[in-house]
Design a protein around this motif. Sequence first.
Motif, PDB file in Angstrom:
ATOM      1  N   ASP A  65      19.294  -7.136  -4.110  1.00 16.86           N
ATOM      2  CA  ASP A  65      18.739  -7.098  -5.544  1.00 16.86           C
ATOM      3  C   ASP A  65      17.498  -6.100  -5.677  1.00 16.86           C
ATOM      4  N   PRO A  66      17.441  -5.162  -6.614  1.00 16.14           N
ATOM      5  CA  PRO A  66      16.352  -4.418  -6.459  1.00 16.14           C
ATOM      6  C   PRO A  66      14.982  -4.887  -6.705  1.00 16.14           C
ATOM      7  N   SER A  67      14.867  -6.064  -7.483  1.00 18.47           N
ATOM      8  CA  SER A  67      13.776  -6.897  -7.914  1.00 18.47           C
ATOM      9  C   SER A  67      13.208  -7.569  -6.900  1.00 18.47           C
ATOM     10  N   HIS A  68      14.069  -7.542  -5.628  1.00 14.62           N
ATOM     11  CA  HIS A  68      13.332  -8.100  -4.270  1.00 14.62           C
ATOM     12  C   HIS A  68      12.977  -6.940  -3.298  1.00 14.62           C
ATOM     13  N   THR A  69      12.831  -5.832  -3.779  1.00 15.16           N
ATOM     14  CA  THR A  69      12.640  -4.633  -2.815  1.00 15.16           C
ATOM     15  C   THR A  69      10.897  -5.167  -2.435  1.00 15.16           C
ATOM     16  N   LEU A  70      10.272  -4.472  -1.333  1.00 13.72           N
ATOM     17  CA  LEU A  70       9.103  -4.563  -0.843  1.00 13.72           C
ATOM     18  C   LEU A  70       8.266  -3.817  -2.286  1.00 13.72           C
ATOM     19  N   PRO A  71       6.965  -4.214  -2.366  1.00 13.96           N
ATOM     20  CA  PRO A  71       5.891  -3.404  -3.288  1.00 13.96           C
ATOM     21  C   PRO A  71       5.587  -2.441  -2.479  1.00 13.96           C
ATOM     22  N   PRO A  72       5.218  -1.349  -3.362  1.00  8.19           N
ATOM     23  CA  PRO A  72       4.763   0.020  -2.787  1.00  8.19           C
ATOM     24  C   PRO A  72       3.563  -0.296  -1.873  1.00  8.19           C
ATOM     25  N   LEU A  73       3.466   0.399  -0.877  1.00  8.90           N
ATOM     26  CA  LEU A  73       2.455   0.500   0.073  1.00  8.90           C
ATOM     27  C   LEU A  73       0.966   0.845  -0.480  1.00  8.90           C
ATOM     28  N   GLY A  74       0.748   1.325  -1.405  1.00 12.55           N
ATOM     29  CA  GLY A  74      -0.410   1.672  -2.094  1.00 12.55           C
ATOM     30  C   GLY A  74      -1.007   3.069  -1.388  1.00 12.55           C
ATOM     31  N   LEU A  75      -0.091   3.631  -0.830  1.00 14.79           N
ATOM     32  CA  LEU A  75      -0.607   4.963   0.093  1.00 14.79           C
ATOM     33  C   LEU A  75      -0.649   6.092  -1.272  1.00 14.79           C
ATOM     34  N   THR A  76      -1.485   7.103  -1.091  1.00 13.24           N
ATOM     35  CA  THR A  76      -1.418   8.104  -1.812  1.00 13.24           C
ATOM     36  C   THR A  76      -0.553   9.121  -1.344  1.00 13.24           C
ATOM     37  N   PRO A  77       0.028  10.423  -2.014  1.00 12.34           N
ATOM     38  CA  PRO A  77       0.747  11.268  -1.111  1.00 12.34           C
ATOM     39  C   PRO A  77       0.004  12.067  -0.133  1.00 12.34           C
ATOM     40  N   ASP A  78      -1.032  12.240  -0.208  1.00 10.55           N
ATOM     41  CA  ASP A  78      -1.965  12.691   1.016  1.00 10.55           C
ATOM     42  C   ASP A  78      -1.685  11.753   2.278  1.00 10.55           C
TER      43      ASP A  78
END
Length: 232
Positions: A65-78
């Motif tokens: 289920d896509p709604s249960h994927t992990l949240p973003p890490l919050g890393l910037t692209p760099d």
Amino acid sequence: MNRTDRLYALVEELRAVSPRPRSARWLAERFEVTSRTIERDLSALQQSGVPIWAEPGRTGGYSIDPSHTLPPLGLTPDEALAVTVGLGMLASSPFREAAASAVRKVTAVMDARSLQTTAELAARIHFLDDGQARDAPAALGGVLGSGRVLTIVYRDRSGAETVRDVEPLGYVGKGTDWYLIAWCRLRAGVRAFRGDRIVSAEATGERAPQRELRPEDLDVAYGELQSVSIGR
């Protein structure tokens, strides 16, 4: 890979491609087990509450289920680029399998836009080496955590091989070369074993005694040792 690690990796693999499915055959080849084993693993995950379902048909498979994927890490692209470049530099190290797995986990939880930006930046970065393979045995990657005595077959620069029991103390990396630092019972002292000269390594059932590793014990002829530290 033991079953616990495989169960975790299965979830991460399905999360990475969600909502697209993966077939049991594809997953079996990926994890080098039988399709039946994969089906048992997925059933166990479903029974534990992980939202995985089967999609029938020729192009079907298992998805999460896509709604249960992990949240973003919050890393910037760099920041994500720095992490992936650093992990990529471990490709010939004893930690290459763990590094590759870590890259998959990082990319699996990044949002699509950041992932695309990071991928475009990463495509501009290359590593330069002399083309000589210097891979250290992947089995060395977990020896510090296991705390076990190792039995290694070591080939010296003249090609002579010896069997030694060693107590792992640490690692030193220089360029593409990685050295296992260990107390060698054959020589009764601290020795550095170059990774690509370790023909084989097998953990024994014996727990290694606690020994202090001092920089002066390494007898580095040139260069300056820099430790790896993780800030809190």
